[in-house]
Design a protein around this motif. Structure first.
Motif, short mmCIF file in Angstrom:
data_model
loop_
_atom_site.label_atom_id
_atom_site.label_comp_id
_atom_site.label_asym_id
_atom_site.label_seq_id
_atom_site.Cartn_x
_atom_site.Cartn_y
_atom_site.Cartn_z
N ASN A 13 0.83 -1.20 0.00
CA ASN A 13 0.00 0.00 0.00
C ASN A 13 0.87 1.25 0.00
O ASN A 13 0.59 2.21 -0.74
N THR A 58 -8.36 6.32 -3.35
CA THR A 58 -8.76 4.93 -3.16
C THR A 58 -7.57 4.00 -3.29
O THR A 58 -6.77 4.13 -4.22
N CYS A 107 -7.01 -0.34 -2.71
CA CYS A 107 -7.66 -1.57 -2.29
C CYS A 107 -7.02 -2.78 -2.94
O CYS A 107 -6.30 -2.67 -3.94
N ILE A 159 -8.16 -6.40 -4.62
CA ILE A 159 -9.35 -7.03 -5.19
C ILE A 159 -9.05 -8.49 -5.46
O ILE A 159 -8.20 -8.81 -6.29
N TYR A 211 -13.10 -1.04 -8.42
CA TYR A 211 -13.36 -2.44 -8.10
C TYR A 211 -13.79 -3.21 -9.34
O TYR A 211 -13.31 -4.33 -9.59
#
Length: 310
Positions: free
Chosen positions: A197, A228, A230, A232, A264
């Motif tokens: 990250n 954002t 993330c 997935i 996403y």
């Protein structure tokens, strides 16, 4: 969407099996199957493999108007081996015809007429300084052109300065987890659980990118865009051959991103196409939109996350 891929065309030599490939061509073929117009700028040799390459590329639905032929070197090739974890590794054969691709005024004018929305670039082709300068000059001559940089580090064919320079001209940067670890180490990020990250956010900010995407194999992908970030996950399909899966992933990612899908949704389509290709042998295996639809139904992927009709 109209895309110009710039980079190597080569043959993967895996034992007695020889298949047409090179990340730019693999990416172009998969993106074309999604209903996009894709051309490739490269060169092949005036030899048996060059002639076969022209024939094979013609069957893949990729526009060959910028594909050149040269006597200066043989058609590019690699020697491919597979590790214990199934990860492919390749040794690049030099010299290669693609290293003699030319960006003459007539070619540049034709590219302008082709009017691509996106430029796809990688590292190997641009490890030749004259090709790097020609590509960057082309990029700067087309103000509205956006750039996807697929890092694809190849042993002895990259350096940090080159990767940073290409990232500077990119709108999207894509790489795999191993490449991300390598680059994270060079900028002193690593050694802790949240390294991925931190690296994504640092690279995103440093080069003012729209998005950075890290493919994680069976674990899916990590994406950072705007505010954002993330991870997935992907569907649990057992791989058969990882060769070309990352290029299919990249094609799915750009297709969804260009058409306005959210982070996403984009990651899910990219994961899905990568896994579909990994269940087959070869870098550009046969697959169809209908096959993808049926597989999505099997795994219960919501209709929103579907491959658009071509």
């Amino acid at each position: 969407m109209r895309v110009l891929s710039i980079g190597e065309v080569l043959w993967d030599h895996c034992g007695a099996v020889k298949t047409i490939g090179g990340a730019p061509l693999n990416f172009s073929a998969h993106l074309s199957r999604l209903g996009n117009t894709v051309a490739i700028l490269s060169a092949v040799g005036q030899d048996e493999f060059g002639q076969k390459a022209l024939e094979e590329i013609g069957k893949l639905g990729v526009d060959r108007r910028f594909l050149q032929s040269t006597r200066s070197a043989p058609t590019g090739g690699t020697r491919v081996t597979t590790g214990q974890a199934g990860e492919p590794s390749s040794m690049i054969i030099h010299p290669a015809a693609y290293e003699y691709a030319k960006f003459d005024p007539a070619t540049v004018q034709e590219v302008c007429r082709f009017a691509p929305d996106w430029l796809y670039i990688g590292t190997l082709f641009h490890s030749s300084p004259h090709l790097l300068e020609q590509t960057l000059a082309l990029r700067q001559s087309m103000n509205r052109l956006r750039v996807l940089y697929d890092v694809n580090l190849r042993r002895d064919n990259w350096n940090l300065q080159l990767v940073e320079r290409l990232s500077h001209y990119a709108d999207i940067v894509k790489m795999n987890e191993s490449e991300a670890r390598t680059l994270a180490d060079t900028i002193n990020i690593g050694g802790h659980q949240s390294w991925l990250n931190e690296f994504c956010c640092a690279w995103l900010s440093r080069f003012n990118l729209e998005c950075i995407c890290i493919s994680l194999g069976s674990a899916g992908c990590a994406i950072a865009a705007g505010n954002t970030a993330c991870v997935i996950p992907c569907i649990p399909i057992s791989p058969v051959d990882a060769l070309g899966a990352g290029d299919a992933f990249c094609a799915g990612f750009l297709h969804a991103w260009h058409h306005g899908w959210n982070v996403y949704e984009t990651g899910e389509l990219a994961n899905f196409l990568g896994r579909v290709v990994a269940t087959k042998s070869g870098a550009i295996p046969e697959w169809s939109v209908e096959e993808c639809r049926l597989l999505q139904e099997q795994f219960g992927i919501p209709p929103l996350i579907c491959v658009p009709a071509s």
